[in-house]
Scaffold this motif. Sequence first.
Motif, PDB file in Angstrom:
ATOM      1  N   GLY A 110       0.794  -1.223   0.000  1.00  0.00           N
ATOM      2  CA  GLY A 110       0.000   0.000   0.000  1.00  0.00           C
ATOM      3  C   GLY A 110       0.820   1.264   0.000  1.00  0.00           C
ATOM      4  O   GLY A 110       0.302   2.347   0.300  1.00  0.00           O
ATOM      5  N   GLY A 111       2.105   1.167  -0.345  1.00  0.00           N
ATOM      6  CA  GLY A 111       2.991   2.323  -0.319  1.00  0.00           C
ATOM      7  C   GLY A 111       2.873   3.203  -1.548  1.00  0.00           C
ATOM      8  O   GLY A 111       2.253   2.839  -2.553  1.00  0.00           O
ATOM      9  N   ARG A 112       3.523   4.348  -1.455  1.00  0.00           N
ATOM     10  CA  ARG A 112       3.547   5.307  -2.567  1.00  0.00           C
ATOM     11  C   ARG A 112       4.920   5.959  -2.641  1.00  0.00           C
ATOM     12  O   ARG A 112       5.619   6.068  -1.621  1.00  0.00           O
ATOM     13  CB  ARG A 112       2.488   6.386  -2.379  1.00  0.00           C
ATOM     14  CG  ARG A 112       2.680   7.241  -1.131  1.00  0.00           C
ATOM     15  CD  ARG A 112       1.662   8.368  -1.042  1.00  0.00           C
ATOM     16  NE  ARG A 112       1.748   9.128   0.204  1.00  0.00           N
ATOM     17  CZ  ARG A 112       2.575  10.151   0.409  1.00  0.00           C
ATOM     18  NH1 ARG A 112       3.419  10.538  -0.552  1.00  0.00           N
ATOM     19  NH2 ARG A 112       2.576  10.790   1.567  1.00  0.00           N
ATOM     20  N   PRO A 113       5.328   6.405  -3.837  1.00  0.00           N
ATOM     21  CA  PRO A 113       6.587   7.162  -3.925  1.00  0.00           C
ATOM     22  C   PRO A 113       6.504   8.425  -3.080  1.00  0.00           C
ATOM     23  O   PRO A 113       5.479   9.104  -3.053  1.00  0.00           O
ATOM     24  CB  PRO A 113       6.696   7.492  -5.419  1.00  0.00           C
ATOM     25  CG  PRO A 113       5.862   6.465  -6.099  1.00  0.00           C
ATOM     26  CD  PRO A 113       4.720   6.194  -5.160  1.00  0.00           C
ATOM     27  N   LEU A 114       7.587   8.731  -2.391  1.00  0.00           N
ATOM     28  CA  LEU A 114       7.629   9.887  -1.494  1.00  0.00           C
ATOM     29  C   LEU A 114       8.397  11.034  -2.129  1.00  0.00           C
ATOM     30  O   LEU A 114       7.886  12.136  -2.271  1.00  0.00           O
ATOM     31  CB  LEU A 114       8.265   9.475  -0.170  1.00  0.00           C
ATOM     32  CG  LEU A 114       8.317  10.530   0.937  1.00  0.00           C
ATOM     33  CD1 LEU A 114       6.914  10.922   1.374  1.00  0.00           C
ATOM     34  CD2 LEU A 114       9.108  10.000   2.141  1.00  0.00           C
ATOM     35  N   HIS A 115       9.644  10.789  -2.489  1.00  0.00           N
ATOM     36  CA  HIS A 115      10.487  11.781  -3.163  1.00  0.00           C
ATOM     37  C   HIS A 115      11.008  11.185  -4.471  1.00  0.00           C
ATOM     38  O   HIS A 115      11.479  10.046  -4.471  1.00  0.00           O
ATOM     39  CB  HIS A 115      11.716  12.149  -2.324  1.00  0.00           C
ATOM     40  CG  HIS A 115      11.420  12.646  -0.948  1.00  0.00           C
ATOM     41  ND1 HIS A 115      11.746  11.946   0.191  1.00  0.00           N
ATOM     42  CD2 HIS A 115      10.819  13.787  -0.525  1.00  0.00           C
ATOM     43  CE1 HIS A 115      11.375  12.625   1.256  1.00  0.00           C
ATOM     44  NE2 HIS A 115      10.800  13.747   0.856  1.00  0.00           N
ATOM     45  N   GLY A 116      10.941  11.958  -5.576  1.00  0.00           N
ATOM     46  CA  GLY A 116      11.762  11.620  -6.721  1.00  0.00           C
ATOM     47  C   GLY A 116      13.222  11.821  -6.343  1.00  0.00           C
ATOM     48  O   GLY A 116      13.542  12.696  -5.526  1.00  0.00           O
ATOM     49  N   TYR A 117      14.124  11.063  -6.930  1.00  0.00           N
ATOM     50  CA  TYR A 117      15.511  11.036  -6.461  1.00  0.00           C
ATOM     51  C   TYR A 117      16.439  10.822  -7.643  1.00  0.00           C
ATOM     52  O   TYR A 117      16.120  10.053  -8.560  1.00  0.00           O
ATOM     53  CB  TYR A 117      15.664   9.859  -5.487  1.00  0.00           C
ATOM     54  CG  TYR A 117      16.662  10.054  -4.371  1.00  0.00           C
ATOM     55  CD1 TYR A 117      16.268  10.561  -3.141  1.00  0.00           C
ATOM     56  CD2 TYR A 117      18.004   9.728  -4.534  1.00  0.00           C
ATOM     57  CE1 TYR A 117      17.164  10.720  -2.086  1.00  0.00           C
ATOM     58  CE2 TYR A 117      18.908   9.886  -3.502  1.00  0.00           C
ATOM     59  CZ  TYR A 117      18.487  10.375  -2.275  1.00  0.00           C
ATOM     60  OH  TYR A 117      19.381  10.540  -1.250  1.00  0.00           O
ATOM     61  N   THR A 118      17.567  11.497  -7.633  1.00  0.00           N
ATOM     62  CA  THR A 118      18.522  11.313  -8.729  1.00  0.00           C
ATOM     63  C   THR A 118      19.918  11.734  -8.290  1.00  0.00           C
ATOM     64  O   THR A 118      20.091  12.444  -7.283  1.00  0.00           O
ATOM     65  CB  THR A 118      18.099  12.125  -9.968  1.00  0.00           C
ATOM     66  OG1 THR A 118      18.846  11.682 -11.105  1.00  0.00           O
ATOM     67  CG2 THR A 118      18.337  13.622  -9.778  1.00  0.00           C
ATOM     68  N   PHE A 119      20.891  11.286  -9.063  1.00  0.00           N
ATOM     69  CA  PHE A 119      22.237  11.851  -9.025  1.00  0.00           C
ATOM     70  C   PHE A 119      22.421  12.624 -10.324  1.00  0.00           C
ATOM     71  O   PHE A 119      21.622  12.485 -11.262  1.00  0.00           O
ATOM     72  CB  PHE A 119      23.290  10.747  -8.871  1.00  0.00           C
ATOM     73  CG  PHE A 119      23.165  10.006  -7.573  1.00  0.00           C
ATOM     74  CD1 PHE A 119      23.800  10.464  -6.433  1.00  0.00           C
ATOM     75  CD2 PHE A 119      22.386   8.859  -7.477  1.00  0.00           C
ATOM     76  CE1 PHE A 119      23.672   9.803  -5.215  1.00  0.00           C
ATOM     77  CE2 PHE A 119      22.244   8.193  -6.263  1.00  0.00           C
ATOM     78  CZ  PHE A 119      22.885   8.664  -5.141  1.00  0.00           C
ATOM     79  N   TYR A 120      23.459  13.440 -10.381  1.00  0.00           N
ATOM     80  CA  TYR A 120      23.675  14.284 -11.554  1.00  0.00           C
ATOM     81  C   TYR A 120      25.077  14.075 -12.139  1.00  0.00           C
ATOM     82  O   TYR A 120      26.038  13.810 -11.413  1.00  0.00           O
ATOM     83  CB  TYR A 120      23.455  15.751 -11.226  1.00  0.00           C
ATOM     84  CG  TYR A 120      22.010  16.155 -11.220  1.00  0.00           C
ATOM     85  CD1 TYR A 120      21.311  16.274 -12.421  1.00  0.00           C
ATOM     86  CD2 TYR A 120      21.319  16.382 -10.031  1.00  0.00           C
ATOM     87  CE1 TYR A 120      19.959  16.638 -12.438  1.00  0.00           C
ATOM     88  CE2 TYR A 120      19.980  16.737 -10.034  1.00  0.00           C
ATOM     89  CZ  TYR A 120      19.307  16.860 -11.242  1.00  0.00           C
ATOM     90  OH  TYR A 120      17.978  17.198 -11.282  1.00  0.00           O
ATOM     91  N   GLU A 121      25.130  14.234 -13.457  1.00  0.00           N
ATOM     92  CA  GLU A 121      26.369  14.035 -14.191  1.00  0.00           C
ATOM     93  C   GLU A 121      26.512  15.143 -15.229  1.00  0.00           C
ATOM     94  O   GLU A 121      25.503  15.610 -15.792  1.00  0.00           O
ATOM     95  CB  GLU A 121      26.304  12.666 -14.892  1.00  0.00           C
ATOM     96  CG  GLU A 121      27.627  12.022 -15.193  1.00  0.00           C
ATOM     97  CD  GLU A 121      27.450  10.547 -15.500  1.00  0.00           C
ATOM     98  OE1 GLU A 121      28.151   9.731 -14.875  1.00  0.00           O
ATOM     99  OE2 GLU A 121      26.627  10.218 -16.367  1.00  0.00           O
ATOM    100  N   ARG A 122      27.731  15.569 -15.471  1.00  0.00           N
ATOM    101  CA  ARG A 122      27.973  16.562 -16.529  1.00  0.00           C
ATOM    102  C   ARG A 122      29.278  16.248 -17.223  1.00  0.00           C
ATOM    103  O   ARG A 122      30.272  15.916 -16.584  1.00  0.00           O
ATOM    104  CB  ARG A 122      28.005  17.978 -15.970  1.00  0.00           C
ATOM    105  CG  ARG A 122      28.057  19.051 -17.056  1.00  0.00           C
ATOM    106  CD  ARG A 122      27.879  20.439 -16.495  1.00  0.00           C
ATOM    107  NE  ARG A 122      29.104  20.939 -15.868  1.00  0.00           N
ATOM    108  CZ  ARG A 122      29.228  22.130 -15.279  1.00  0.00           C
ATOM    109  NH1 ARG A 122      28.152  22.915 -15.195  1.00  0.00           N
ATOM    110  NH2 ARG A 122      30.359  22.515 -14.746  1.00  0.00           N
ATOM    111  N   GLY A 123      29.262  16.381 -18.552  1.00  0.00           N
ATOM    112  CA  GLY A 123      30.458  16.110 -19.336  1.00  0.00           C
ATOM    113  C   GLY A 123      30.094  15.193 -20.497  1.00  0.00           C
ATOM    114  O   GLY A 123      28.945  14.795 -20.682  1.00  0.00           O
ATOM    115  N   ALA A 124      31.102  14.835 -21.313  1.00  0.00           N
ATOM    116  CA  ALA A 124      30.882  13.986 -22.460  1.00  0.00           C
ATOM    117  C   ALA A 124      30.354  12.628 -22.025  1.00  0.00           C
ATOM    118  O   ALA A 124      30.828  12.050 -21.049  1.00  0.00           O
ATOM    119  CB  ALA A 124      32.177  13.812 -23.257  1.00  0.00           C
ATOM    120  N   VAL A 125      29.348  12.132 -22.733  1.00  0.00           N
ATOM    121  CA  VAL A 125      28.755  10.834 -22.418  1.00  0.00           C
ATOM    122  C   VAL A 125      29.290   9.797 -23.392  1.00  0.00           C
ATOM    123  O   VAL A 125      29.315  10.039 -24.584  1.00  0.00           O
ATOM    124  CB  VAL A 125      27.215  10.907 -22.490  1.00  0.00           C
ATOM    125  CG1 VAL A 125      26.616   9.556 -22.176  1.00  0.00           C
ATOM    126  CG2 VAL A 125      26.674  11.954 -21.545  1.00  0.00           C
TER     127      VAL A 125
END
Length: 365
Positions: free
Chosen positions: A350-365
């Motif tokens: 019966g749960g629900r997502p609380l916070h969207g969450y991410t890490f971040y990256e910058r530079g050539a992929v």
Amino acid sequence: MRLDPVRSWADLRAFVDFPLRLHPTDRYVPLLSSVIAAHRGAAELFVVRDRRGEVVGRTSMHRSAPFDAKVGPRQLFGHTEFVDDDDVFTAIMDAVESRADGRQLFGPVALLPNQTGGVITSGFAERGFVDSAWNPAYYPDMYERHGFHRRFEADTWLVDLDGTATGAPLPAHADHGFAFDDSRMAAERLVIRHGSRWHLRSQLPILREMLNASFAQLGYYTDISAEQLAEQTDGLAFLLDEGLLLWLEKAGRPVAFVVTVPDISEYLMRVGGRLGVLNQLRLLATRGRYRRDAVLIIKGTVPEEQGNGYLTLLSRELHRNLARNGYRTLRSTFVERTNVASAAQYRRAGGRPLHGYTFYERGAV
């Protein structure tokens, strides 16, 4: 803007205090000041000051050979907090980039994604909790406006433990949506074990072996060392609710685990993350107040036993113990959105997502 290294105890105090002044005290949960101090050995810490000398940002910079081996060369940054000002953010990231030697930037992590870090991208009105991030809405906007892209997107979760239609808690013997055929217990020689306040130190190697095996397939995860696990569980023994730390043995071999702790976030908010001896004693004396909410830190199954329903069994036991001990809510640290099976367990309860969450990256992929 001026980026100053943290050299003195006064500098470290300014580093620790800055987010306490920046963020709402009823939503932001600070990382323990003792953990931040310990990170000085592995990372360089900096504060950003404006022309008046006021602290307006902070960050740390480091590298990790195991993380490089997992995802490729990265310049890591962490402990990153800043006022809503493009110049402050630019000063931080220009400094990180100047150390990168062409590497992609990745963060915020302190010191690795499987320790702590990240940015929430939704749910800003919901408070944070231990081992998880909280930040205002301008944080993801700032990162993305400055050329960062999201990596390892995830959600934290919230389960309302008495959220039935009547509002009455489920009985302690209920399966809480986690059906398991109990005849398998004897047939497969399954035994559920519990954590112990008195023997936690000797139990940590059991948990560490399962943890590293079960999470090795995740893109962000690097093996956690005995020292790192000891740091992350420092002080856990005196707060441990033994019914919430569980693992499963199959014919005497540990195969699955779930680590859940009483949520002391509100206490950490009150003391600003300073959990010295005096505050530990105060917490110990009032720990009954912090047996209403719980945080699921981590769970997993060793690869060769995945798909056998063993986490379903442990989840049923966990929810029975939560009900028996009167907990109201269960929060979970971030679960990657690609990890559908893990997220499904929270939905089943019966749960629900609380916070969207991410890490971040910058530079050539």
